[in-house]
Design an enzyme around this catalytic site. Structure first.
Site, mmCIF file in Angstrom:
data_model
loop_
_atom_site.group_PDB
_atom_site.id
_atom_site.type_symbol
_atom_site.label_atom_id
_atom_site.label_comp_id
_atom_site.label_asym_id
_atom_site.label_seq_id
_atom_site.Cartn_x
_atom_site.Cartn_y
_atom_site.Cartn_z
ATOM 1 N N HIS A 179 18.365 50.220 -26.049
ATOM 2 C CA HIS A 179 16.999 50.138 -25.728
ATOM 3 C C HIS A 179 16.481 51.928 -25.220
ATOM 4 C CE1 HIS A 179 16.234 45.965 -24.802
ATOM 5 N NE2 HIS A 179 17.412 45.967 -24.637
ATOM 6 N N ASN A 252 13.047 40.623 -22.108
ATOM 7 C CA ASN A 252 12.690 40.849 -23.416
ATOM 8 C C ASN A 252 11.449 40.146 -23.656
ATOM 9 O OD1 ASN A 252 14.861 42.549 -24.054
ATOM 10 N ND2 ASN A 252 15.964 41.048 -25.256
ATOM 11 N N TYR A 466 25.043 46.927 -16.056
ATOM 12 C CA TYR A 466 23.867 47.801 -16.068
ATOM 13 C C TYR A 466 24.061 48.945 -14.862
ATOM 14 C CZ TYR A 466 21.160 44.748 -18.960
ATOM 15 O OH TYR A 466 20.521 44.212 -19.929
HETATM 16 FE FE1 HDE Z 1 20.744 44.557 -21.865
HETATM 17 N N1 HDE Z 1 21.548 46.662 -21.425
HETATM 18 N N2 HDE Z 1 22.573 43.773 -22.032
HETATM 19 N N3 HDE Z 1 19.939 42.917 -22.373
HETATM 20 N N4 HDE Z 1 18.784 45.347 -21.706
HETATM 21 C C1 HDE Z 1 20.935 47.624 -21.332
HETATM 22 O O1 HDE Z 1 21.407 49.273 -19.516
HETATM 23 C C2 HDE Z 1 23.500 44.331 -21.451
HETATM 24 C C3 HDE Z 1 20.476 41.898 -22.609
HETATM 25 C C4 HDE Z 1 17.687 44.559 -21.714
HETATM 26 O O2 HDE Z 1 14.357 49.793 -20.164
HETATM 27 C C5 HDE Z 1 21.648 48.788 -20.951
HETATM 28 O O3 HDE Z 1 20.459 50.992 -18.550
HETATM 29 C C6 HDE Z 1 24.957 43.708 -21.777
HETATM 30 C C7 HDE Z 1 19.561 40.645 -22.685
HETATM 31 C C8 HDE Z 1 16.666 45.758 -21.531
HETATM 32 O O4 HDE Z 1 16.049 50.794 -19.046
HETATM 33 C C9 HDE Z 1 22.885 48.083 -20.692
HETATM 34 C C10 HDE Z 1 24.148 42.374 -22.359
HETATM 35 C C11 HDE Z 1 18.255 41.195 -22.317
HETATM 36 C C12 HDE Z 1 17.114 46.828 -21.343
HETATM 37 C C13 HDE Z 1 22.776 46.801 -21.209
HETATM 38 C C14 HDE Z 1 22.615 42.466 -22.607
HETATM 39 C C15 HDE Z 1 18.418 42.636 -22.113
HETATM 40 C C16 HDE Z 1 18.611 46.624 -21.515
HETATM 41 C C17 HDE Z 1 21.678 50.023 -21.717
HETATM 42 C C18 HDE Z 1 24.854 41.225 -22.749
HETATM 43 C C19 HDE Z 1 16.969 40.251 -22.108
HETATM 44 C C20 HDE Z 1 16.370 48.281 -21.206
HETATM 45 C C21 HDE Z 1 21.076 51.064 -20.802
HETATM 46 C C22 HDE Z 1 25.682 40.708 -21.681
HETATM 47 C C23 HDE Z 1 17.172 39.404 -21.008
HETATM 48 C C24 HDE Z 1 16.186 48.632 -19.674
HETATM 49 C C25 HDE Z 1 20.938 50.484 -19.491
HETATM 50 C C26 HDE Z 1 15.378 49.856 -19.744
HETATM 51 C C27 HDE Z 1 19.493 47.836 -21.358
HETATM 52 C C28 HDE Z 1 23.737 45.830 -21.341
HETATM 53 C C29 HDE Z 1 21.899 41.806 -22.948
HETATM 54 C C30 HDE Z 1 17.349 43.513 -21.822
HETATM 55 C C31 HDE Z 1 24.252 48.785 -21.604
HETATM 56 C C32 HDE Z 1 26.103 43.788 -21.491
HETATM 57 C C33 HDE Z 1 19.905 39.267 -22.845
HETATM 58 C C34 HDE Z 1 15.216 45.383 -21.572
HETATM 59 O O5 HDE Z 1 23.659 48.185 -19.480
#
Ligand code: HDE
Length: 819
Positions: A179, A252, A466
């Site tokens: 993202h 999402n 996060y």
């Molecule tokens: Fe994320 N995700 N994600 N994700 N995600 C990040 O956090 C992560 C997942 C989502 O505008 C990271 O600050 C793991 C699902 C959005 O700043 C990180 C897993 C969904 C955004 C991270 C998931 C998301 C992130 C990268 C599985 C939808 C952007 C930088 C366990 C429900 C937020 C950060 C923004 C961002 C980890 C799965 C949505 C690395 C470990 C499912 C919208 O922390």
């Protein structure tokens, strides 16, 4: 609460005015200078001391402790009971906090953290201002660096150039691992009707209530500078700045996900991102590694359908749905919970591009979505979504043919229709992309009372990820202080320090429980609006519910403290009492000293009495126990708990022994002792007034001087105490101190050459107080010209080595010490 910007020129707030009236003789100083001597300094300190004592005495014991054990208190945590100081200096860092200046401002406003005030506190406008350095120095010439002559080299001295370039060199921070490419806007969430039957979450408290939000949309795979119209999932992350703290709904535009467990997320992302050998392709899933992975992960089939659909090439951020994806819980004030899915539905409808358009737009305008969002808001066409909830309970969930904890599944709207609960409006673009859109830190762990997690294993992993990722991305644990991340709810806790800390905390207390800050900040308890996790059962483990609490038997705090005390040898007990006495003599607040002794009274009356006596007060009543009647340990005493229970193998390997010598000493007996010690494995060294050869014998030398190697560095001492050495050695104060300290620290002492000399010079008692021989003192007979064998006195040296193996000879210890 508005803050006085310049205490000298602006009017004080009413709070500040009240404080000034109460404050101990405010000292006005425009330059931060301390008050002149004789300006009541002693009074201020005395007053602070008395106020601290009063505050500490108001809490004679931890009254919450007894209520911390068992299931009921775990579900109904108690609120702390703050005590207001009679005089505010009691909780001050310093009695000088009344000194003011343009820089210092005035004092902290009681119970207030200005870091949670609106973003106005950090907004900057430079209209009409001259250019300055970061230190506020005006820059006369912003065109040229400082050179040695017009055509000469640039000088290292040019701090203005160096500051500017250095800052520039460090302008970038790591981009989000996923993202990375995103755009954001400010707005509000407006609640239609109160949802108190369902949730106590603050945004849903009243009809028409508006909660400020910051919303960031993003693609997943592409880098920060990639194009907007890639085929990809879109992030839809909403930060609600609620009255009860920040709630981040990090969703999402697709309601399901590729994988079912957080364990697979790094694999998914590694497969999706550009391939590691050549870093291609950018912002695209159309490559081998992605399809290799997903084709081996059949649970991704559902998500792949969505991603290959037109949902993955939206026409605009304004025209796509958003989903919380996981099943969450809503919790009402009675602690009842329902399962919930979150849906954002765009007012503008859901619309997409066609693939050919998406491809062409990526060349024609890579910022297509960013521009669209920005321009719509600038034009006053505020993007809007309706929040719909799917609410269901466990029983319903049980009857679905899918598992609601599985993030690859939706709950079809036809099974559970959407309940519209409010609208999201984005009405202001950020002032600064980096400060706001780049530095915003969304986190699934940010929830507020009224919202709770489920055991969805993908969600559970996100709760960790996060916060963790921000430590690297935003450079440390204080990212919550970055203005865009700061809550509007007041933040008060005992977390301190770390990189880039902004808050300047008042007072000496950064722990809880405390009495010295009147118990503040205190735990809110359930009644005080504190967050309490829903006690969902863990039937599989048989461990009962998920809760914060302690089992009942944890309420016995003293039985083993008493066992430990009883198991100590006499000298060990003396040392424990002495240690408490020393530590508490350093404590300045008498009420704290007395409280500690009232705690000890529950361990052992004798110990409490010994400590109290040394501190000059009577033993106070024992503190109430959390558990009555007192638990008795299974044992009266446990010898294994004494240090004396493990004397070791009886050897003296590596023990450091000083041989105290001076020129002219009887080298033969010294050499014999040195040899015997070496053979036993000890480390003997010659210590004397100065380093260098010892007499005519070149094989022996003083290796260390008194100043370099004082008594405390040695396990034992051998004294050159013969007639030739004792007198000159006694001339050295350091030698006398050496012998005294060895004696007082109960270390073995071997005097070569007889009992007088140095021993007599320090009045060292040869016998114990009761008249027995000192078991740590070894004296060789005086050397005899006629019988050279006597010189070594091998038996005494052997006995000394055995004494060294015992380490200390506490039989000698008296209070007060005799030497
Ligand atoms: Fe994320 N995700 N994600 N994700 N995600 C990040 O956090 C992560 C997942 C989502 O505008 C990271 O600050 C793991 C699902 C959005 O700043 C990180 C897993 C969904 C955004 C991270 C998931 C998301 C992130 C990268 C599985 C939808 C952007 C930088 C366990 C429900 C937020 C950060 C923004 C961002 C980890 C799965 C949505 C690395 C470990 C499912 C919208 O922390």
């Amino acid at each position: 609460m508005p803050r006085s910007k310049n205490p000298e020129t602006s009017k004080s707030t009413s709070t500040a005015a009240t404080k000034a009236a109460k404050a101990p003789k405010a000292t006005k100083a425009t330059n931060g200078a301390p008050p002149a001597k004789g300006d009541g300094d002693g009074d201020l300190l005395q007053r602070q001391h008395e106020a601290m004592q009063q505050l500490a005495a108001a809490r004679p014991f931890n009254e919450l402790k007894a209520g911390e054990h068992g299931r009921d208190p775990a579900l109904q945590p108690q609120a702390g009971t703050p005590v207001e100081p009679a005089d505010e200096s009691a909780t001050a860092s310093s009695v000088r906090e009344t000194v003011v200046s343009i820089k210092l401002g005035s004092q902290a406003q009681p119970g207030h953290n200005p870091g949670n005030e609106s973003l106005d506190r950090v907004r900057v406008d430079s209209g009409g201002q001259a250019l300055t350095t970061n230190q506020g120095v005006r820059v006369a010439d912003n065109q040229n660096s400082l050179k040695a002559g017009l055509r000469g080299p640039t000088l290292l001295e040019d701090f203005i150039l160096r500051e500017k370039i250095t800052h520039f060199d460090h302008e970038r921070i790591p981009e989000r691992v996923v993202h990375a490419r995103g755009s954001a806007a400010h707005g509000y969430f407006e609640c239609y009707d109160p949802l108190d039957q369902l949730t106590m979450a603050a945004p849903f408290a009243a009809a028409g209530k508006r909660t400020p939000v910051f919303v960031r949309f993003s693609t997943v795979a592409g880098e920060r500078g990639s194009f907007d119209t890639a085929r990809d999932v879109r992030g839809f992350a909403v930060k609600f700045y609620t009255d009860d703290g920040n709630w981040d709904l990090v969703g999402n535009n697709i309601p399901v996900f590729f994988i079912q467990d957080a364990m697979k997320f790094p694999d998914l992302v590694h497969a999706l991102k550009p391939e590691p050998h050549h870093a291609m392709p950018q912002a695209a899933s159309a490559h081998d590694t992605f399809w290799d992975f997903v084709s081996l992960m059949p649970e991704s089939a559902h998500m792949l359908m969505w991603v290959m659909s037109d949902r993955a090439i939206p026409r605009s951020y304004r025209m796509m749905q958003g989903f919380g994806v996981h099943t969450f819980r809503l919790v009402n004030a009675a602690g009842e919970s329902k399962l919930c899915k979150f849906h954002w539905s765009p007012r503008a409808g859901t619309h997409s591009l066609v693939w050919d358009e998406a491809v062409k737009i990526s060349g024609a305008d890579p910022d297509f979505h960013r521009r669209d969002l920005w321009e719509a808001i600038e034009a006053g066409s505020f993007p809007e979504w309706e929040l719909g909830l799917q609410i269901f309970d466990e029983e319903q969930a049980e009857n679905f043919r899918f598992d609601v904890l599985d993030p690859t599944k939706i709950v079809p709207e036809e099974l559970v229709p959407l309940l519209p609960v409010g609208r999201l409006v984005l009405n202001r673009n950020p002032d600064n992309f980096f400060a706001e859109t780049e530095q915003v830190a969304f986190c699934t762990a940010h929830i507020v009372p009224g919202i709770d997690f489920t055991n969805d294993p993908l969600l559970q992993g996100r709760i960790h990820s996060y916060v963790d990722t921000q430590l690297t991305r935003l450079g440390g644990p204080n990212f919550h202080e970055i203005p865009i991340n700061a809550s509007i709810a007041q933040v008060h806790n005992n977390q301190r320090d770390g990189l880039h800390r902004q808050a300047i905390h008042r007072g000496s207390v950064s722990y809880e429980p405390n009495s010295l800050a009147g118990g503040c900040p205190f735990q809110a308890g359930r009644a005080g609006g504190g967050f309490v996790s829903i006690p969902t059962p863990f039937p599989a483990t048989g461990e009962g519910d998920k809760l914060r609490g302690k089992p009942e038997r944890f309420a016995d705090h003293f039985s083993q403290a008493t066992l430990f005390w009883r198991s100590q040898s006499e000298p060990e007990q003396r040392h424990i009492a002495g240690a408490f006495r020393f530590e508490l003599s350093k404590v300045q607040v008498p009420a704290v000293r007395e409280r500690v002794v009232s705690l000890l009274a529950n361990v052992d009356a004798g110990l409490a009495a010994a400590v109290a006596e040394g501190l000059g007060f009577a033993v106070p009543a024992p503190q109430p126990r959390a558990l009555e009647p007192a638990v008795e340990s299974e044992l009266d005493s446990s010898p294994a708990l004494s240090l004396l229970a493990r004397p070791g193998d009886g050897g003296v390997q590596t023990r450091r022994v000083a041989l105290l010598v001076v020129d002219g000493a009887d080298l033969a007996s010294l050499r014999a002792a040195q040899t015997a010690l070496r053979e036993a494995g000890a480390t003997p060294r010659f210590v004397g007034p100065r380093i260098g050869p010892l007499g005519a014998d070149e094989s022996m030398a003083i290796e260390m001087s008194f100043e370099q190697a004082p008594s405390v560095l040695w396990d034992a001492v051998v004294l050159a105490n013969d007639a030739a050495a004792a007198r000159p050695l006694s001339m050295y104060g350091q030698a006398l101190d050496f012998v005294k300290d060895q004696y007082r620290h109960c270390k073995p002492i071997l005097a070569l050459g007889g009992p007088g000399g140095l021993l007599a010079a320090v009045n060292l008692p040869l016998m114990l107080p009761e008249g027995e021989a000192d078991p740590g003192l070894f004296v060789c007979a005086p050397p005899s010209e006629t019988d050279p064998a006597l010189r070594t006195d091998a038996d005494t040296v052997t006995a000394f080595i055995a004494g060294l193996a015992r380490h200390r000879h506490f039989e000698r210890e008296t209070d007060p010490p005799r030497v």
